[in-house]
Motif scaffolding. Structure first.
Motif: not given
Length: 289
Positions: A73-77
């Motif tokens: 969630m820290m990267s893909h969104p």
């Protein structure tokens, strides 16, 4: 905040969180490592049910069992919100899990991880090798220097995405949560650039989230959104990251690209991305949305 014997056959690591009046514990087999670095105290435990556990200054950072929730969630969104992020900078992120997720995206040409404490990464390589699988990717660059200074020295409009994967806003990470740092990020980002930063628990740290969003707008970011996701080993079990964008909205993302991604995820999906953007009424009211 130490491993405490509770019976003849069991030992538990427990963390007390005074601000929320809560605590939680994990049953452990043994403490595998402990050291004081120039920046912080790092401990590694072997737990009975959660795999390896990294603790920094008495606070849980990452476990084998649940780390995918946070790192994805820290990267893909943010990466699926950006049209094509070629150059990514990660401030902090010493366990390298966020770096691994970032480099799953083929469009990323360079990912620079700037971690102030090299021992975090070296211990991750030893005890969480699965998180460090991309450390030797030719697109990866690991720097062990001050992230605040690094961002202040970056060329204008040279970065597509900045991910601030930091510890709580105390000690070495305190300077990552203010308008001066966000101004450095704004200057370094390209016109369509995005900043994303972990922003603690929405139940306990709503005042911090509000202050972060205000400071991001003071730094001239046009759009700010806070995304929510579960994080069972952090205070209250509910966590967030806050995204800020220079010159565009953050409501839309590349749904088709996310749905057709050519790599596996365990939590992130089109549906969880949409769900993370949906704030409950108490947050909308507090944040003025």
């Amino acid at each position: 905040m130490t491993a405490t014997p509770t019976g003849a056959a069991e030992t538990w690591f427990s963390e007390q969180h005074a601000r929320s009046g809560s605590s939680f514990g994990l049953r452990v087999n043994a403490r595998l490592h402990a050291e004081q670095t120039p920046f912080q105290t790092i401990e590694i435990y072997d737990t009975t049910d959660w795999g390896k556990l990294m603790v920094i200054d008495g606070c849980t950072m990452v476990s084998t069992r649940d780390n995918f929730l946070y790192h994805e969630m820290m990267s893909h969104p943010a990466l699926f919100t950006h049209a094509r992020a070629k150059r990514v900078v990660i401030i902090g992120g010493g366990d390298c899990g966020t770096l691994r997720e970032v480099l799953k995206h083929e469009e990323v040409e360079q990912a620079v991880q700037v971690e102030i404490d090299e021992r975090v990464t070296r211990l991750a390589e030893q005890y969480f090798p699965e998180l460090c699988a991309s450390n030797h990717d030719p697109r990866a660059q690991l720097l062990f220097i001050d992230g605040i200074k690094y961002m202040a020295e970056q060329d204008p409009e040279s970065i597509d995405l900045i991910i601030v994967d930091s510890t709580d806003p105390v000690g070495p990470a305190e300077g990552l949560f203010n308008a001066a740092f966000y101004a450095s990020c704004f200057r370094a980002l390209r016109p369509s650039g995005i900043l994303v930063q972990q922003s603690e628990s929405p139940l306990v740290h709503l005042d911090l989230i509000k202050a972060m969003r205000t400071s991001m707008r003071m730094a001239h970011f046009q759009a700010v959104r806070t995304l929510l996701f579960p994080q069972p080993l952090y205070p209250t079990g509910w966590w967030s990251c806050t995204m800020a964008r220079k010159n565009a909205d953050l409501s839309d993302f590349r749904e088709r690209g996310a749905a057709q991604r050519q790599f596996d995820t365990r939590y992130y999906s089109v549906e969880t991305h949409k769900a993370a953007l949906a704030l409950p009424p108490f947050m909308r009211e507090a944040l003025g949305e």
